[in-house]
Write a protein that holds these residues in place. Structure first.
Motif, mmCIF file in Angstrom:
data_model
loop_
_atom_site.group_PDB
_atom_site.id
_atom_site.type_symbol
_atom_site.label_atom_id
_atom_site.label_comp_id
_atom_site.label_asym_id
_atom_site.label_seq_id
_atom_site.Cartn_x
_atom_site.Cartn_y
_atom_site.Cartn_z
ATOM 1 N N LYS A 113 12.673 -7.882 -21.528
ATOM 2 C CA LYS A 113 12.313 -6.765 -20.658
ATOM 3 C C LYS A 113 12.694 -7.081 -19.210
ATOM 4 O O LYS A 113 13.081 -6.206 -18.454
ATOM 5 C CB LYS A 113 10.806 -6.530 -20.765
ATOM 6 N N PRO A 117 17.494 -6.370 -17.010
ATOM 7 C CA PRO A 117 17.803 -5.891 -15.649
ATOM 8 C C PRO A 117 18.160 -7.017 -14.679
ATOM 9 O O PRO A 117 19.063 -6.852 -13.857
ATOM 10 C CB PRO A 117 16.531 -5.166 -15.220
ATOM 11 N N ASN A 136 17.598 -10.145 -26.649
ATOM 12 C CA ASN A 136 18.238 -8.832 -26.631
ATOM 13 C C ASN A 136 19.743 -8.991 -26.370
ATOM 14 O O ASN A 136 20.131 -9.618 -25.387
ATOM 15 C CB ASN A 136 17.595 -7.996 -25.519
ATOM 16 N N VAL A 179 6.393 -1.861 -34.463
ATOM 17 C CA VAL A 179 7.479 -0.914 -34.213
ATOM 18 C C VAL A 179 7.706 -0.683 -32.718
ATOM 19 O O VAL A 179 8.752 -0.227 -32.287
ATOM 20 C CB VAL A 179 7.207 0.410 -34.968
ATOM 21 N N ALA A 180 6.700 -1.015 -31.895
ATOM 22 C CA ALA A 180 6.788 -0.698 -30.470
ATOM 23 C C ALA A 180 7.279 -1.856 -29.624
ATOM 24 O O ALA A 180 7.339 -1.764 -28.419
ATOM 25 C CB ALA A 180 5.428 -0.238 -29.967
ATOM 26 N N SER A 181 7.608 -2.975 -30.251
ATOM 27 C CA SER A 181 8.027 -4.128 -29.482
ATOM 28 C C SER A 181 9.441 -4.482 -29.903
ATOM 29 O O SER A 181 9.738 -4.533 -31.090
ATOM 30 C CB SER A 181 7.057 -5.276 -29.763
ATOM 31 N N ASP A 182 10.321 -4.691 -28.940
ATOM 32 C CA ASP A 182 11.736 -4.769 -29.306
ATOM 33 C C ASP A 182 12.075 -5.993 -30.147
ATOM 34 O O ASP A 182 12.870 -5.911 -31.062
ATOM 35 C CB ASP A 182 12.624 -4.693 -28.065
ATOM 36 N N LYS A 185 10.871 -5.706 -33.923
ATOM 37 C CA LYS A 185 11.560 -4.588 -34.564
ATOM 38 C C LYS A 185 13.003 -4.964 -34.890
ATOM 39 O O LYS A 185 13.488 -4.772 -36.002
ATOM 40 C CB LYS A 185 11.517 -3.375 -33.646
ATOM 41 N N GLU B 256 9.423 4.909 -27.617
ATOM 42 C CA GLU B 256 9.610 3.723 -28.457
ATOM 43 C C GLU B 256 10.201 4.073 -29.816
ATOM 44 O O GLU B 256 10.871 3.258 -30.436
ATOM 45 C CB GLU B 256 8.259 3.029 -28.668
ATOM 46 N N ASN B 257 9.923 5.281 -30.285
ATOM 47 C CA ASN B 257 10.360 5.636 -31.625
ATOM 48 C C ASN B 257 11.645 6.456 -31.667
ATOM 49 O O ASN B 257 12.098 6.824 -32.740
ATOM 50 C CB ASN B 257 9.249 6.378 -32.359
ATOM 51 N N GLU B 259 15.226 6.235 -31.484
ATOM 52 C CA GLU B 259 16.275 5.205 -31.525
ATOM 53 C C GLU B 259 17.503 5.554 -30.670
ATOM 54 O O GLU B 259 18.037 4.673 -30.009
ATOM 55 C CB GLU B 259 16.669 4.988 -32.986
ATOM 56 N N PRO B 264 12.369 0.646 -28.459
ATOM 57 C CA PRO B 264 11.651 -0.351 -27.649
ATOM 58 C C PRO B 264 12.575 -1.270 -26.868
ATOM 59 O O PRO B 264 12.150 -1.902 -25.914
ATOM 60 C CB PRO B 264 10.846 -1.132 -28.686
ATOM 61 N N ARG B 265 13.843 -1.379 -27.254
ATOM 62 C CA ARG B 265 14.766 -2.233 -26.512
ATOM 63 C C ARG B 265 15.133 -1.666 -25.152
ATOM 64 O O ARG B 265 15.636 -2.361 -24.293
ATOM 65 C CB ARG B 265 16.052 -2.433 -27.316
ATOM 66 N N GLY B 266 14.912 -0.373 -24.988
ATOM 67 C CA GLY B 266 15.154 0.232 -23.686
ATOM 68 C C GLY B 266 16.587 0.667 -23.482
ATOM 69 O O GLY B 266 17.443 0.476 -24.342
ATOM 70 N N HIS B 347 17.594 -0.570 -15.720
ATOM 71 C CA HIS B 347 17.243 -0.805 -17.117
ATOM 72 C C HIS B 347 15.828 -0.291 -17.281
ATOM 73 O O HIS B 347 14.944 -0.696 -16.528
ATOM 74 C CB HIS B 347 17.301 -2.294 -17.454
ATOM 75 N N THR B 349 12.589 0.323 -19.935
ATOM 76 C CA THR B 349 11.992 0.162 -21.253
ATOM 77 C C THR B 349 10.668 0.915 -21.248
ATOM 78 O O THR B 349 10.020 1.003 -20.197
ATOM 79 C CB THR B 349 11.699 -1.310 -21.584
ATOM 80 N N GLY B 351 7.986 -0.045 -22.263
ATOM 81 C CA GLY B 351 6.906 -0.966 -21.926
ATOM 82 C C GLY B 351 6.609 -1.041 -20.430
ATOM 83 O O GLY B 351 5.517 -1.413 -20.025
ATOM 84 N N SER B 352 7.612 -0.691 -19.587
ATOM 85 C CA SER B 352 7.383 -0.787 -18.138
ATOM 86 C C SER B 352 6.434 0.288 -17.644
ATOM 87 O O SER B 352 5.806 0.135 -16.607
ATOM 88 C CB SER B 352 8.697 -0.640 -17.381
#
Lengths: 392, 432
Positions: A113, A117, A136, A179-182, A185, B256-257, B259, B264-266, B347, B349, B351-352
């Motif tokens: 995350k 960037p 990633n 599912v919500a964490s890269d 997943k 997040e869902n 694709e 989630p990878r952003g 970038h 995501t 999550g931010s």
């Protein structure tokens, strides 16, 4: 009023004179290594591990009286910046280290995350950056100045699948992931793909997911149990591993549970207890039964900080030693940090068979290392035992 | 901003007897004079800052007035203080005072032209100051840009939490919608990337379309606000807070869902279009429009709804419409800020945009002051600056900032500068 203005004018003139006197003073070249780590925020333990590893490295260099590059010894300084485990702060920290502090190499950020960037900033300013822990693909993709010290998910997924097939000969797999964490997943997807390539379509009989911070997995685990899966693959972080494994055992699922490098934290066993004994996971290095340089590092770290370092610390150590190697390989510094950064980057890309404590590394064109994975078994004493090495 | 300077300018170098005299003489300096003074200071720093830094044994021109440097190396405190005195405090004070005569005459002249022209002149000077100041270091530039984005965000939440008096928690959600919508627009049209493939238009055209991308981001956020506003018609206070909090989580898990936008990878690789002029212009327009909005009939209606909804309804205020417009208006600017954010950090995501960001925005708006445009600016700038300056303290930073917040909440429950309008005429006018 007039008096005041006269005073001010005088001050200005004195200042100007002083400026002219001191023109042409020169500054000494110091090799600065930037550490961009999450000291505060969600994952402070990760930041602590990176910081401690870097400080241990600095001790070594200081003991040797500096870093030998070509025929000169240069003093070395660490610039540690806290990225608060936020993307925006990681970007600011990188900009600060590059433009204000003039670092030669940046180690970090750890999680993707922040690393994606921040990697963009490092690449724009042509400063080599090595992320020890980010998996990633975007971190290094199309960024010649960004490297990493860990293997990628597209590599680790197949490793885990291959290991289970060879070790147990199973054909029916279950996967449980966030599912919500890269990270989980991505890894779950790569594992599923690899498993189905080996065992044919529909060999993943249960593919269940949950969302970050869920604590009750009983419905997913019941489904997994009923599906007749022979084992469960769950690439989750240590706090979730403990819950998943315990609940699975309570529901009567006693088949093997396989994990990934996210299990590699010192906390996993302390939270999970005996439920985790005897389980396997793929990771970067094994602490128990380690030999040579790896053992030396672990012993030193444990002696100093009171706990066995987890993979972040080990990977940070390797990343910073990679940087050291690249700086040494330049054969001499020009003193112009911008030119030196480019030279260091070129040397990093050329590194072959670097002997790190997490395995030998050779960089690909993309800046990702080719290295072997380790399969760890959690022993009956709760230690991480080396079980097997799996190479690409 | 200009009204803040006198205290800092006088506090350092005067003896006790001199202080009131200097204070009095500086009181005659108009905003224009201060801007000219600051401009001179930043030019001085730009020209001789580096040599002066070497002389004072500083490693480099201090980025944020030497504060971060001092926290890391306390021994450099005298040097850093001297640097700030020589480069900022003395020149600003001297130039502002010495030029007071003609800047006052200029201010009088500017009072006769339309107000927008006067504002433009001042903004131009302020931009010049920022431009020269950020020229010295890219780190400064980035901090300045992120602070301006925070100002927009804080203003936008003040419309809802301050002027409308509802407690909304969905701002990170709005910001995420704006960030993603504008990123999709720019990535799809102007940039070769992993998710959408080749660009449809040449990238050189892009910067001209950036305002459109921002408006699209704002519109997406406003649409999101409509979704929150409809179910929250019948609720007030705590219930709206919960609905909006839920909305934030819905946005986060929805992204997040999905694709195609990275899940989630952003989503990364946005072009770097949040340049200083772009962000500055965005912020200036945002302040201008929000300031006018809250002083308009609609703004008065908002305050009426806040104070007593039933009474406002009885006085022919269409409360439902008012609430909806304010909600969407606030969300729009949050979305624009999100667009700027995405093109600065490059970038995003899901999550931010979570609880942590919400906490920061709320801290800024309540610290600065509710129901006040000036307060929002003060809050956003000071919280961002404090948190940047205290970063070397690491963990202690998270003790000091909450402590400051607690103290402010105890002694000024409505925030530092609450319930104050932005009277542009008075700020820009001459001091005779």
């Amino acid at each position: 009023m007039r008096k005041l203005s006269t005073v001010l004018v005088l001050v200005f003139s004195v200042m100007l004179v002083m400026v002219f006197i001191s023109c042409g003073k020169k500054r000494e070249t110091i090799i600065k290594i930037g550490i961009n780590a999450p000291i505060t925020g969600d994952i402070p333990k990760v930041g602590e591990g990176s910081k401690f590893a870097a400080q241990m490295w600095l001790e070594d260099i200081e003991k040797a009286g500096g870093l030998q590059v070509g025929d000169k010894k240069y003093p070395v300084a660490l610039v540690i910046e806290d990225n608060e485990s936020k993307a925006e702060s990681a970007v600011k920290a990188n900009t600060k280290m590059i433009t204000e502090d003039g670092v030669m190499v940046i180690i970090g950020p750890q999680s993707s995350k922040q690393a994606v960037p921040a990697g963009g900033v490092a690449n724009d300013y042509q400063t080599p950056m090595i992320s020890p822990w980010s998996t990633n693909p975007d971190t290094t993709k199309d960024r010649p100045f960004v490297f990493r010290a860990c293997f990628l998910d597209p590599f680790q997924g197949p490793v885990a699948a291959k290991f289970v097939k060879e070790e147990f000969g199973f054909t029916r797999a279950a996967v449980l992931y966030d599912v919500a964490s890269d990270y989980p997943k991505g890894l779950a997807e790569f594992f599923k793909k690899a498993w189905e390539e080996i065992n044919g379509p529909d060999s993943v009989v249960a593919y269940e997911s949950f969302t970050t911070k869920d604590t009750d997995f009983s419905s997913q685990l019941t489904k997994i149990k009923d599906s007749g899966a022979e084992f469960l693959f769950t690439p989750q972080y240590y706090n979730e591993v403990a819950l998943i494994v315990k609940q699975a055992h309570e529901l009567g699922f006693n088949n093997p549970i396989i994990g990934s490098d996210s299990w590699g934290s010192a906390e996993t066993v302390s939270l999970c207890g005996e439920d985790c004994y005897g389980l396997f996971f793929s990771t970067h290095y094994a602490a128990a039964g380690a030999q040579g340089a790896t053992k030396e590092f672990i012993d030193r770290y444990q002696q100093k900080h009171g706990y066995v370092p987890d993979d972040v610390a080990a990977l940070t150590w390797d990343a910073i030693r990679l940087a050291q190697q690249a700086i040494e390989n330049t054969g001499g510094l020009t003193g112009d940090v911008k030119k030196d950064r480019i030279a260091v980057r070129d040397q990093l890309a050329k590194i072959k068979d670097f002997a790190g404590i997490t395995g030998n590394m050779t960089f690909t064109e993309e800046g990702d290392p080719i290295k072997c994975a380790v399969i760890v078994r959690i022993s009956d004493q709760g230690e991480y035992e080396f079980y097997k090495q799996v190479c690409p | 901003m200009a009204t803040q300077i006198p205290q800092t300018a006088t506090s350092e170098h005067a003896t006790a007897g001199l202080l009131p005299r200097i204070g009095r003489s500086l009181a005659t300096v108009p905003a224009l004079g201060w801007l000219v003074g600051v401009l001179c200071a930043v030019i001085i720093e730009y020209v001789i800052g580096d040599t002066l830094a070497v002389m004072l044994y500083l490693p480099k021109v201090p980025a944020l007035f030497g504060t971060t440097l001092v926290l890391k190396q306390p021994l450099l405190f005298p040097s850093a203080l001297l640097f700030v005195l020589l480069v900022y405090v003395l020149p600003i004070g001297a130039v502002a005072r010495l030029s007071a005569g003609w800047t006052n005459r200029a201010a009088v002249a500017l009072e006769r032209v339309p107000i927008w022209l006067s504002v433009l002149v001042h903004l131009g000077l302020l931009y010049a100051v920022l431009h020269v100041w950020t020229e010295a270091s890219d780190y400064r530039l980035q901090v300045a840009k992120l602070i301006m984005i925070a100002v927009m965000l804080t203003l936008s939440i003040n419309v809802i939490n301050g002027y409308m008096g509802e407690f909304s928690c969905s701002h990170p959600g709005f910001m995420a919608l704006g960030a993603y919508a504008s990123s999709v627009f720019t990535l799809l049209l102007f940039k070769q990337d992993r998710l959408f493939g080749a660009a449809l238009l040449p990238e050189s055209l892009g910067p001209y379309f950036f305002p459109i991308a921002l408006v699209i981001g704002g519109a997406a956020a406003a649409l999101g606000a409509l979704v929150v506003a409809i179910p929250s018609f019948r609720t007030r206070g705590d219930y709206l807070a919960i609905i909006s909090l839920a909305f934030m989580f819905i946005v986060k898990s929805a992204i997040e869902n999905i694709e195609p936008i990275g899940g989630p990878r952003g989503m990364g690789g946005q072009p770097h279009w949040s340049t200083l002029p772009a962000v500055f212009a965005g912020m200036a327009i945002c302040i201008w429009i929000i300031n006018n909005f809250v002083r308009s009939t609609m703004g008065k209606a908002l305050n009426a709804v806040r104070d007593n909804e039933i009474a406002a309804d009885a006085m022919t205020v269409n409360t439902r419409r008012t609430k909806m417009v304010a909600f969407m208006f606030g969300a729009f600017w949050a979305g624009v800020a999100g667009g700027f954010y995405a093109h600065e950090v490059r970038h995003v995501t899901p999550g931010s945009f979570g609880i942590q960001m919400l906490a920061e925005i709320l801290a800024m708006v309540y610290f600065g002051g509710l129901n006040s445009v000036v307060g929002s600016i003060v809050g956003a700038v000071s919280i961002s600056m404090i948190s940047e300056i205290l970063k070397p303290l690491q963990l202690y930073k998270w003790i000091i900032i909450p402590l400051i917040l607690i103290l402010v909440m105890i002694f000024r429950p409505t925030g530092l500068v609450a319930f104050r309008d932005f009277d542009i005429k008075r700020i820009l006018g001459a001091r005779r």
